[in-house]
Design an enzyme around this catalytic site. Structure first.
Site, short mmCIF file in Angstrom:
data_model
loop_
_atom_site.label_atom_id
_atom_site.label_comp_id
_atom_site.label_asym_id
_atom_site.label_seq_id
_atom_site.Cartn_x
_atom_site.Cartn_y
_atom_site.Cartn_z
N LYS A 159 41.69 1.65 75.37
CA LYS A 159 42.46 2.86 75.71
C LYS A 159 41.64 4.01 75.12
O LYS A 159 41.68 4.29 73.93
CB LYS A 159 43.83 2.78 75.02
CG LYS A 159 44.95 3.63 75.56
CD LYS A 159 44.69 5.06 75.83
CE LYS A 159 44.74 6.00 74.65
NZ LYS A 159 44.34 7.39 75.03
N GLU A 209 38.78 3.70 61.50
CA GLU A 209 37.73 4.62 61.08
C GLU A 209 38.24 6.03 61.36
O GLU A 209 38.57 6.35 62.50
CB GLU A 209 36.41 4.36 61.82
CG GLU A 209 35.76 3.04 61.43
CD GLU A 209 35.46 2.89 59.95
OE1 GLU A 209 35.30 3.92 59.26
OE2 GLU A 209 35.42 1.74 59.47
N CYS A 214 32.69 13.07 63.02
CA CYS A 214 33.37 12.64 61.79
C CYS A 214 32.42 12.75 60.60
O CYS A 214 32.86 12.88 59.46
CB CYS A 214 33.87 11.22 61.94
SG CYS A 214 32.59 10.10 62.49
N GLU A 228 39.95 18.38 57.11
CA GLU A 228 38.94 18.23 58.15
C GLU A 228 39.21 19.25 59.25
O GLU A 228 40.30 19.28 59.81
CB GLU A 228 39.02 16.81 58.73
CG GLU A 228 37.95 16.55 59.76
CD GLU A 228 38.08 15.17 60.41
OE1 GLU A 228 39.20 14.82 60.82
OE2 GLU A 228 37.06 14.48 60.53
P1 NAP Z 1 43.33 11.18 67.64
O1 NAP Z 1 44.18 12.29 68.09
O2 NAP Z 1 43.80 10.32 66.53
O3 NAP Z 1 43.04 10.31 68.94
C1 NAP Z 1 42.26 9.14 68.88
C2 NAP Z 1 42.79 8.15 69.90
O4 NAP Z 1 44.11 7.77 69.53
C3 NAP Z 1 42.86 8.69 71.32
O5 NAP Z 1 42.54 7.67 72.21
C4 NAP Z 1 44.33 9.06 71.44
O6 NAP Z 1 44.82 9.07 72.77
C5 NAP Z 1 44.98 7.97 70.64
N1 NAP Z 1 46.32 8.29 70.15
C6 NAP Z 1 46.92 9.52 70.06
N2 NAP Z 1 48.17 9.38 69.57
C7 NAP Z 1 48.36 8.06 69.35
C8 NAP Z 1 49.43 7.29 68.82
N3 NAP Z 1 50.58 7.85 68.43
N4 NAP Z 1 49.28 5.95 68.71
C9 NAP Z 1 48.12 5.38 69.09
N5 NAP Z 1 47.07 6.05 69.61
C10 NAP Z 1 47.18 7.38 69.72
O7 NAP Z 1 41.88 11.67 67.20
P2 NAP Z 1 40.86 12.60 68.04
O8 NAP Z 1 41.34 14.00 67.94
O9 NAP Z 1 40.62 12.02 69.38
O10 NAP Z 1 39.50 12.39 67.23
C11 NAP Z 1 39.15 13.15 66.14
C12 NAP Z 1 39.31 12.34 64.87
O11 NAP Z 1 38.56 11.14 64.95
C13 NAP Z 1 38.77 13.07 63.67
O12 NAP Z 1 39.65 12.91 62.59
C14 NAP Z 1 37.46 12.37 63.39
O13 NAP Z 1 37.01 12.47 62.06
C15 NAP Z 1 37.79 10.97 63.76
N6 NAP Z 1 36.57 10.20 64.01
C16 NAP Z 1 36.20 9.26 63.10
C17 NAP Z 1 35.04 8.53 63.28
C18 NAP Z 1 34.64 7.49 62.29
O14 NAP Z 1 33.86 6.60 62.65
N7 NAP Z 1 35.12 7.54 61.07
C19 NAP Z 1 34.25 8.75 64.42
C20 NAP Z 1 34.67 9.72 65.33
C21 NAP Z 1 35.84 10.43 65.12
P3 NAP Z 1 45.05 10.43 73.59
O15 NAP Z 1 43.70 11.03 73.76
O16 NAP Z 1 45.65 10.00 74.85
O17 NAP Z 1 45.94 11.29 72.75
#
Ligand code: NAP
Length: 489
Positions: free
Chosen positions: A182, A257, A291, A392
């Protein structure tokens, strides 16, 4: 205008049990280009839990035969997919740039890395999976082997829409699991194009499944579904922790992560030009949406002023624009929502008393731009208590912090709830050793920017940045398999 563009663009389907299918909801979402307001990249399925259930049933069934294949045979599918992705590199990279804004050069680099990830894990299918342990019974053979977990649920963010799906799916598949992915809604089409490569490589039906749509609908369903045996997530801390709670309640394996607030330390003996270049590259490329992006810039007082001067000179030269334009160094934020988040952090930073030295303004039609753009921002007089040093931002914002000694620099760097990556610029071996020993981060880099991960090495964070597991390289085997101890008498 938008409607006309929408009708011309393609609608992408879910991929379930080897077939491209529409969601039973009959609803679609629209993927938009953050560099050009109103430009639609394509549409994707807004799936329901019924679609997810179909994918989970298919994945469970397909995994039984997939796990029985020789590792080298599973690897052949990954090798074929790698070659197909390599042929399509320009198209996949352009789709990525149009969906999430990073420059085409960066998107192409990431897609090339996706190809390398597939090839690396194809090779894993022929490497050792256990060890012989001397038994205390001289007539027995005792050894370990590794077995797949079953069906792995994969949830990915939009900021590395090729690399992250592939560094999760490739090890899951090579060790004999089936997967359901997903992807983030912003980059659903880029993900569909990766799945097309696996489909065209002939991967058996049901082994890989794609279900697009809202994370808040599909994510909890994925973690809770009886056919899902493990869940791997990259994204925000809030969502990660919610998923982990469901996984714990079911007793399934999970991997998270999450975010970072990555520091760079510039010691007074540093090569200043190198430190400036790496701070800018690590902090501002991809508009700070990594990230591992550099966020806190901790500089020793003796070289603070010359460092600041050089940094500001270079930041002023950054060209902001559409990532598809050759002259662009920094693209837009991924969406209007993300742009507003960045702007609100800049506002709060000023309100808290930090000094904005450069940038931080929204760029719009008056600047010849029609997307979600913000100038790179550089603050000084930032203290560890301020929001700019704690949360962040996921935007092009650098926070300069002046310190007296290297000990204070390390203390400041560690004063964060996150621990993903960190870097130091120094020529002194003693500073390097203190940094390696004392920095609480999963990735420590010396005389190199904080962003930068090689696919053959373990990657993951400490503290709130991760569930303390590691991805990539051989470390991936720890999550995607279980150890079985065998005793033969
Ligand atoms: P996000 O809002 O948490 O979304 C990540 C994924 O989770 C998306 O596929 C999203 O789907 C889904 N999601 C949203 N709400 C959910 C829920 N209630 N239950 C389950 N899944 C759900 O994060 P983002 O804004 O896409 O990404 C940015 C974050 O990722 C930052 O905090 C960054 O640091 C972190 N990141 C970490 C790494 C690492 O390796 N540590 C690498 C890259 C990014 P939808 O798009 O449909 O909402």
């Amino acid at each position: 205008m938008t409607t006309t563009t929408e009708t011309k663009t393609k609608t992408y389907l879910n991929y379930i049990n080897g077939e491209w299918v529409a969601s039973e909801s009959e609803k679609t979402g629209v993927s938009k280009n953050p560099a050009k307001k109103g430009e639609v990249v394509g549409s994707y399925q807004l799936s329901s839990t019924i679609d997810f259930d179909k994918a989970a049933t298919a994945a469970k069934k397909a995994q039984k035969a997939w796990r029985k294949l020789a590792g080298s045979v599973r690897g052949d599918y990954l090798l074929k997919a790698a070659s197909i992705l390599e042929e399509r590199i320009d198209d996949v990279a352009a789709t990525m740039t149009k969906e999430m804004g990073k420059t085409f050069a960066e998107a192409k680099g990431e897609t090339a890395r996706g190809v390398a990830i597939l090839r690396y894990y194809a090779g894993e299918g022929m490497r050792a999976v256990g060890e012989v342990i001397p038994s205390s019974d001289s007539e027995a053979l005792m050894f370990t082997t590794r077995v797949p977990l079953g069906v792995v649920g994969v949830i990915t963010p939009w900021n590395f829409p090729v690399a992250i799906p592939l560094w999760k799916m490739s090890p899951a598949l090579i060790y004999g699991n089936s997967v359901i992915i997903k992807p983030a809604s912003e980059t659903a089409i880029t993900c569909a194009k990766i799945i097309e490569c696996l489909h065209d490589a002939g991967i058996p039906a049901g082994v890989v499944n794609l279900v697009t749509g809202s994370g808040s609908v599909l994510g909890p369903e994925m973690a809770a579904h009886r056919n899902i045996d493990a869940i791997t997530f990259t994204g925000s801390n809030t969502v990660g922790k919610e998923l982990a709670q469901i996984a714990v309640s079911r007793g399934i394996k999970y991997q998270l992560e999450m975010g970072g607030k990555n520091p760079v330390i510039v010691a007074n003996d540093a090569d200043l030009d190198l430190a400036v270049e790496a701070t800018i590259s690590g902090g501002l490329k991809s508009s700070g949406q990594k990230c591992t992006a550099t966020s806190r810039v901790i500089v020793q007082k003796e070289i603070y002023e010359p460092f600041k001067e050089k940094l500001l000179q270079k930041v002023a030269e950054i060209t902001v624009g559409d990532g598809m334009d050759a002259g662009t160094w920094m693209g837009p934020s991924v969406s209007e929502g993300q742009l507003n988040t960045v702007l609100s952090y800049i506002k709060k930073g000023k309100e808290e008393g930090a000094t904005l030295l450069f940038g931080g303004n929204q760029l719009n039609e008056n600047d010849g731009l029609n997307g979600y753009y913000v100038e790179p921002a550089v603050f000084e007089n930032v203290t560890s208590e301020m929001i700019l040093a704690r949360e962040e931002i996921f935007g092009p914002v650098l926070a300069l912090m002046k310190v007296d000694t290297i000990e204070e620099a390390l203390e400041t760097a560690n004063d964060s709830e996150y621990g993903l990556s960190a870097s130091i610029f120094t020529t002194k071996i003693s500073h390097m050793l203190s940094f390696i020993n004392e920095m609480d981060a999963g990735l420590v880099r010396i005389n190199a920017e904080s962003a930068g991960v090689e696919l053959q090495a373990p990657f993951g964070g400490m503290k709130q940045s991760s569930s303390h597991s590691r991805e990539q390289g051989r470390a991936a085997i720890e999550f995607y398999t279980s150890i079985k101890t065998v005793f033969i008498k």
